[in-house]
Design an enzyme around this catalytic site. Structure first.
Site, PDB file in Angstrom:
ATOM      1  N   CYS A 115       0.816  -1.229   0.000  1.00 48.35           N
ATOM      2  CA  CYS A 115       0.000   0.000   0.000  1.00 48.35           C
ATOM      3  C   CYS A 115       0.844   1.272   0.000  1.00 48.35           C
ATOM      4  CB  CYS A 115      -0.941   0.015   1.194  1.00 48.35           C
ATOM      5  SG  CYS A 115      -2.106  -1.336   1.170  1.00 48.35           S
ATOM      6  N   HIS A 251      -3.487   7.410   3.004  1.00 42.09           N
ATOM      7  CA  HIS A 251      -3.841   6.117   2.422  1.00 42.09           C
ATOM      8  C   HIS A 251      -5.287   5.810   2.801  1.00 42.09           C
ATOM      9  CE1 HIS A 251      -3.910   2.075   1.126  1.00 42.09           C
ATOM     10  NE2 HIS A 251      -3.782   1.522   2.322  1.00 42.09           N
ATOM     11  N   ASN A 281     -10.085   0.311  -0.514  1.00 46.00           N
ATOM     12  CA  ASN A 281      -8.624   0.306  -0.408  1.00 46.00           C
ATOM     13  C   ASN A 281      -8.016  -0.171  -1.728  1.00 46.00           C
ATOM     14  OD1 ASN A 281      -5.937  -0.122   0.176  1.00 46.00           O
ATOM     15  ND2 ASN A 281      -6.308  -1.215   2.095  1.00 46.00           N
TER      16      ASN A 281
HETATM   17  O1  UT7 Z   1      -4.075  -1.071   3.556  1.00 46.98           O
HETATM   18  C1  UT7 Z   1      -3.206  -1.828   4.316  1.00 46.98           C
HETATM   19  C2  UT7 Z   1      -3.458  -1.673   5.743  1.00 46.98           C
HETATM   20  N1  UT7 Z   1      -4.719  -2.282   6.108  1.00 46.98           N
HETATM   21  C3  UT7 Z   1      -5.445  -1.692   7.025  1.00 46.98           C
HETATM   22  O2  UT7 Z   1      -5.101  -0.632   7.481  1.00 46.98           O
HETATM   23  C4  UT7 Z   1      -6.665  -2.418   7.534  1.00 46.98           C
HETATM   24  C5  UT7 Z   1      -6.687  -2.315   9.034  1.00 46.98           C
HETATM   25  N2  UT7 Z   1      -7.814  -2.983   9.653  1.00 46.98           N
HETATM   26  C6  UT7 Z   1      -9.085  -2.585   9.514  1.00 46.98           C
HETATM   27  O3  UT7 Z   1      -9.372  -1.680   8.764  1.00 46.98           O
HETATM   28  C7  UT7 Z   1     -10.145  -3.233  10.378  1.00 46.98           C
HETATM   29  O4  UT7 Z   1      -9.517  -4.031  11.364  1.00 46.98           O
HETATM   30  C8  UT7 Z   1     -11.147  -4.107   9.581  1.00 46.98           C
HETATM   31  C9  UT7 Z   1     -12.058  -3.208   8.775  1.00 46.98           C
HETATM   32  C10 UT7 Z   1     -10.409  -5.054   8.664  1.00 46.98           C
HETATM   33  C11 UT7 Z   1     -12.022  -4.910  10.544  1.00 46.98           C
HETATM   34  O5  UT7 Z   1     -12.674  -4.058  11.484  1.00 46.98           O
HETATM   35  P1  UT7 Z   1     -12.659  -4.381  13.046  1.00 46.98           P
HETATM   36  O6  UT7 Z   1     -13.457  -3.350  13.696  1.00 46.98           O
HETATM   37  O7  UT7 Z   1     -11.212  -4.508  13.440  1.00 46.98           O
HETATM   38  O8  UT7 Z   1     -13.424  -5.749  13.092  1.00 46.98           O
HETATM   39  P2  UT7 Z   1     -12.906  -7.185  13.578  1.00 46.98           P
HETATM   40  O9  UT7 Z   1     -11.946  -7.769  12.608  1.00 46.98           O
HETATM   41  O10 UT7 Z   1     -12.484  -7.080  15.005  1.00 46.98           O
HETATM   42  O11 UT7 Z   1     -14.260  -8.020  13.498  1.00 46.98           O
HETATM   43  C12 UT7 Z   1     -15.387  -7.694  14.318  1.00 46.98           C
HETATM   44  C13 UT7 Z   1     -16.517  -8.633  13.996  1.00 46.98           C
HETATM   45  C14 UT7 Z   1     -16.122 -10.108  14.040  1.00 46.98           C
HETATM   46  O12 UT7 Z   1     -17.188 -10.844  14.615  1.00 46.98           O
HETATM   47  P3  UT7 Z   1     -17.171 -11.228  16.154  1.00 46.98           P
HETATM   48  O13 UT7 Z   1     -15.917 -12.050  16.352  1.00 46.98           O
HETATM   49  O14 UT7 Z   1     -17.124  -9.922  16.906  1.00 46.98           O
HETATM   50  O15 UT7 Z   1     -18.430 -11.977  16.306  1.00 46.98           O
HETATM   51  C15 UT7 Z   1     -15.988 -10.470  12.584  1.00 46.98           C
HETATM   52  O16 UT7 Z   1     -16.232 -11.841  12.335  1.00 46.98           O
HETATM   53  O17 UT7 Z   1     -17.002  -8.396  12.670  1.00 46.98           O
HETATM   54  C16 UT7 Z   1     -17.060  -9.637  11.933  1.00 46.98           C
HETATM   55  N3  UT7 Z   1     -16.818  -9.340  10.529  1.00 46.98           N
HETATM   56  C17 UT7 Z   1     -17.795  -9.000   9.667  1.00 46.98           C
HETATM   57  N4  UT7 Z   1     -19.118  -8.880   9.809  1.00 46.98           N
HETATM   58  C18 UT7 Z   1     -19.829  -8.495   8.721  1.00 46.98           C
HETATM   59  C19 UT7 Z   1     -15.628  -9.316   9.877  1.00 46.98           C
HETATM   60  N5  UT7 Z   1     -15.813  -8.960   8.593  1.00 46.98           N
HETATM   61  C20 UT7 Z   1     -17.144  -8.764   8.437  1.00 46.98           C
HETATM   62  C21 UT7 Z   1     -17.943  -8.386   7.335  1.00 46.98           C
HETATM   63  N6  UT7 Z   1     -19.270  -8.254   7.529  1.00 46.98           N
HETATM   64  N7  UT7 Z   1     -17.419  -8.108   6.114  1.00 46.98           N
END
Ligand code: UT7
Length: 324
Positions: A115, A251, A281
């Site tokens: 990225c 970014h 992204n």
């Molecule tokens: O570009 C390179 C650098 N990349 C980044 O900067 C990305 C950095 N990370 C992020 O942007 C975020 O961590 C994400 C957007 C990827 C995820 O958001 P989060 O608030 O960290 O969510 P999480 O991974 O902690 O997941 C929370 C919940 C989980 O369920 P439980 O365990 O709480 O029941 C996931 O299974 O959300 C669930 N989940 C979804 N639900 C609906 C994960 N993906 C999805 C989805 N739709 N697409």
């Protein structure tokens, strides 16, 4: 004598025609528009058509930047292209683009910093110009990241899109790029990577196992902390206070990460270019796409101070402080 600064003369960008909205995704993945918007800020993304490549998008973005600069491709003496999704393994996508633009003969190479690819490429081209090794450079950031997506994996498939952005850089006695900061730490490889390459990694899985793997929550935490330190370092390297910044061009991975960086800089969101809602992204494409959007929409004006930053797989992180 070598010029003191390199300056962005013009910008360009290109997006695939096909748009995939969150509502479209809801039809085939267990996700919701509400989850995607509230966690990331994304509303839609552009998806490359079958056969449409990183090189195609790069060529279009570069041609638009050249047209805006009023410069012929034959005047370009350096092409640096940031991508992690090259058309083919070799020649580099920069070489493919060079030939299609008609800039044959000049130096052309790709930079893979995930990225951070565009900002890395900008840092490299800046040094070529400052040392007098190049007079006019094309710097491109481009990806077709959706080619590495498993559309059954909701944790990643909702996050990415395709696109390209480009700038024409030229030597100048006026600022110009004040500072670029480029960093990497390979110690966090497993948090964000695609394990398949040429020398290692092929499996019997669909698509040979080619897909993005990301520990989202962990990446999020490192990104926020690292970007906080990066923006401080960049301001200090450029001899500027945050109060002198007109625009933050970050970014575009996650609106919450962008907001955290803006807060750190004491900048209102009115001073931040946000395109993650429209593009998602696009990895190396994200910063130059946001920059071109900002320039063409009339938000960013000549003489304004911009801070560009990126963070991604590697981990890599990079920034540029410049007067547009
Ligand atoms: O570009 C390179 C650098 N990349 C980044 O900067 C990305 C950095 N990370 C992020 O942007 C975020 O961590 C994400 C957007 C990827 C995820 O958001 P989060 O608030 O960290 O969510 P999480 O991974 O902690 O997941 C929370 C919940 C989980 O369920 P439980 O365990 O709480 O029941 C996931 O299974 O959300 C669930 N989940 C979804 N639900 C609906 C994960 N993906 C999805 C989805 N739709 N697409």
């Amino acid at each position: 004598m070598a010029p003191i600064y390199s300056r962005i003369v013009a910008t360009g960008s290109a997006l695939p025609e096909r748009v995939l909205t969150n509502a479209d995704l809801e039809k085939f993945v267990d996700t919701s528009d509400e989850w995607i918007r509230s966690r990331t800020g994304i509303r839609q993304r552009h998806i490359a058509a079958d056969g449409e490549t990183t090189g195609d998008l790069s060529t279009l973005a570069a041609q638009r930047a050249l047209d805006a600069a009023g410069i012929k491709a034959s005047e370009i003496d350096l092409i640096v292209l940031g991508t992690t999704t090259p058309d083919i393994i070799f020649p580099s996508t920069a070489c493919l683009v060079q030939h299609r633009l008609g800039a044959n003969g000049c130096a052309a190479f790709d930079v893979n910093a995930a990225c951070s690819g565009f900002v890395y490429a900008l840092g490299v081209a800046d040094k070529f110009i400052k040392t007098g090794s190049a007079k006019k450079a094309l710097v491109i950031g481009a990806e077709t990241l959706t080619r590495m997506i498993d559309w059954n994996e909701r944790e990643t498939c909702v996050l990415f899109g395709d696109g390209a952005g480009a700038v024409v850089l030229e030597g100048s006695s006026e600022p110009g790029i004040y500072a670029t900061c480029l960093h990497a730490d390979g110690g966090h490889k497993e948090l964000l990577y695609n394990p398949v390459g040429v020398s290692a990694g092929f499996t019997d899985e669909p698509n040979h196992g080619v897909r993005i793997r990301m520990a989202g929550r962990e990446v999020f935490k490192v990104a926020v902390k690292t970007l906080d330190a990066l923006v401080e370092e960049t301001l200090s390297a450029g001899g500027m206070d945050a109060a002198q910044l007109d625009w933050l061009i970050p970014h575009q991975a996650n609106l919450r990460i962008i907001e955290a960086t803006a807060k750190r800089l004491n900048m209102s969101m009115e001073q931040v270019i946000v395109t993650v809602d429209q593009h998602a992204n696009t990895s190396a494409g994200s910063v130059p796409l946001a920059l071109d959007h900002a320039v063409r929409s009339g938000k960013v004006k000549r003489g304004q101070n911009l801070l560009l930053e990126a963070f991604g797989g590697g981990f890599t992180w990079a920034s540029a402080l410049l007067r547009y």
